[in-house]
Design an enzyme around this catalytic site. Structure first.
Site, PDB file in Angstrom:
ATOM      1  N   GLY A 200      -6.221  31.807  10.032  1.00  0.00           N
ATOM      2  CA  GLY A 200      -7.070  31.785   8.829  1.00  0.00           C
ATOM      3  C   GLY A 200      -8.201  30.767   8.873  1.00  0.00           C
ATOM      4  O   GLY A 200      -9.352  31.098   8.566  1.00  0.00           O
TER       5      GLY A 200
ATOM      6  N   LYS B 248      -8.056  37.563  14.477  1.00  0.00           N
ATOM      7  CA  LYS B 248      -7.269  38.744  14.070  1.00  0.00           C
ATOM      8  C   LYS B 248      -8.205  39.908  13.732  1.00  0.00           C
ATOM      9  O   LYS B 248      -9.241  40.044  14.349  1.00  0.00           O
ATOM     10  CB  LYS B 248      -6.334  38.379  12.907  1.00  0.00           C
TER      11      LYS B 248
ATOM     12  N   GLU C  28       2.575  39.030  15.478  1.00  0.00           N
ATOM     13  CA  GLU C  28       2.178  40.275  14.798  1.00  0.00           C
ATOM     14  C   GLU C  28       2.299  41.458  15.750  1.00  0.00           C
ATOM     15  O   GLU C  28       2.646  42.564  15.339  1.00  0.00           O
ATOM     16  CB  GLU C  28       0.753  40.123  14.225  1.00  0.00           C
TER      17      GLU C  28
ATOM     18  N   GLU D  21       4.492  29.411  17.843  1.00  0.00           N
ATOM     19  CA  GLU D  21       4.080  29.732  16.477  1.00  0.00           C
ATOM     20  C   GLU D  21       5.302  30.193  15.689  1.00  0.00           C
ATOM     21  O   GLU D  21       5.697  31.367  15.776  1.00  0.00           O
ATOM     22  CB  GLU D  21       3.052  30.866  16.477  1.00  0.00           C
TER      23      GLU D  21
ATOM     24  N   GLY E 259       0.184  32.284   8.440  1.00  0.00           N
ATOM     25  CA  GLY E 259      -0.488  32.873   7.267  1.00  0.00           C
ATOM     26  C   GLY E 259       0.212  32.587   5.952  1.00  0.00           C
ATOM     27  O   GLY E 259      -0.108  33.210   4.946  1.00  0.00           O
TER      28      GLY E 259
ATOM     29  N   HIS F  61       1.623  37.834  20.545  1.00  0.00           N
ATOM     30  CA  HIS F  61       1.524  37.251  19.202  1.00  0.00           C
ATOM     31  C   HIS F  61       2.618  37.863  18.322  1.00  0.00           C
ATOM     32  O   HIS F  61       2.966  39.039  18.489  1.00  0.00           O
ATOM     33  CB  HIS F  61       0.138  37.529  18.626  1.00  0.00           C
TER      34      HIS F  61
ATOM     35  N   SER G  12      -0.593  28.175  10.156  1.00  0.00           N
ATOM     36  CA  SER G  12      -1.215  27.444   9.039  1.00  0.00           C
ATOM     37  C   SER G  12      -1.785  26.091   9.446  1.00  0.00           C
ATOM     38  O   SER G  12      -1.664  25.114   8.707  1.00  0.00           O
ATOM     39  CB  SER G  12      -0.229  27.312   7.871  1.00  0.00           C
TER      40      SER G  12
ATOM     41  N   ASN H 269      -7.974  32.442  16.494  1.00  0.00           N
ATOM     42  CA  ASN H 269      -7.547  33.834  16.547  1.00  0.00           C
ATOM     43  C   ASN H 269      -8.092  34.519  15.296  1.00  0.00           C
ATOM     44  O   ASN H 269      -7.559  34.321  14.206  1.00  0.00           O
ATOM     45  CB  ASN H 269      -6.001  33.869  16.581  1.00  0.00           C
TER      46      ASN H 269
END
Ligand code: PGA
Length: 252
Positions: free
Chosen positions: A235, A11, A97, A167, A173, A95, A213, A9
């Site tokens: 990430g 982002k 976010e 998640e 993150g 997600h 992570s 992902n």
């Protein structure tokens, strides 16, 4: 029985040239992988150029979000049909976010899941509790609500085309990964919820990814867990070397 799926992902990162550089490296280094499904999710503007590079490779393309209508007066939105037209086979939905920063509700996500399935695309349906919810012992209630409402009204054959991603929000993150054991407890619980809704044989076939992570140094321990069928990587998916190592996790 469940083919592992490793999804990146990206982002809100990477210009088109940067996206192409990354995907070329992935294509070269993951070309021979057949026992793992590899998915990348660039920003909308990079989807078409990335799709061109991926042509003829086994890596497939996902979008990070979409709307539930296919066309109309919905300024600023993009639809499942248009994502399919751009070369996507998967769409990440719900997600954390999107839920936290853009106010997406379980009901809205449910409409999106159905719209994506109706277009023949695979939703990567994300769920997960916040740190506060975990500390208040609400993890199971939250997951239950997210799964029950988010997947409401799906037929068994539709459910077979859904990928679930657990998640925990506190691990996204932050560098704080759930331990393999913590993740396994949540995954087994989610599989149990799916069994309650769709029956055990079907629940046994649904892939449940872990996200939060995931890095080259923790992926093997996570993938060793019985109910973890892949990872959704943020990430570490932005660096070719890290993502390649994650996709080539060691099976034990
Ligand atoms: P992270 O993100 O790997 O950077 O924690 C995961 C995700 O949000 O999907």
């Amino acid at each position: 029985m469940r083919k592992p799926l490793i999804a990146g992902n990206w982002k809100l990162h990477k210009t088109i040239p940067e996206a192409l550089e990354l995907v070329e490296a992935l294509k070269q280094n993951l070309a021979d992988i057949t026992d793992v499904e590899v998915v990348v999710a660039p920003v909308f503007t990079a989807l078409v150029p990335v799709a061109k590079v991926l042509e003829g490779s086994s890596i497939v393309l996902a979008a990070q979000n979409c709307y539930f209508e296919n066309n109309g007066a919905f300024t600023g939105e993009v639809s499942p049909a248009l994502l399919k037209d751009a070369g996507c086979s998967h769409v990440i939905l719900g997600h954390s976010e999107r839920r936290q920063l853009f106010g997406e509700t379980d009901e809205l996500i449910n409409r999106k899941v159905k719209a994506v399935l109706a277009e023949g695309l695979t939703p990567i349906f994300c769920i997960g509790e916040t740190l506060e919810e975990r500390e208040n012992d609400e993890m199971m209630d939250v997951l239950k609500r997210q799964v029950t409402v988010g997947l409401k009204g799906l037929s068994e054959s539709q459910m077979l085309n859904v990928v679930v991603a657990y998640e925990p929000v506190w691990a996204i993150g932050t560098g704080k990964t759930a331990t393999g054991e913590q993740a396994q407890v949540a995954h087994a619980f989610v599989r149990g919820l799916l069994a309650g809704l769709f029956g055990t044989p079907l629940a046994e076939q649904v892939r449940i990814l872990y996200g939060g992570s995931v890095k080259p140094d923790n992926v093997d321990g996570l993938m060793a867990q019985m109910d973890i069928d892949g990872t959704l990587v943020g990430g570490a998916s932005l660096k070719a070397g890290d993502f390649i190592r994650i996709a080539r996790f060691e099976k034990n």
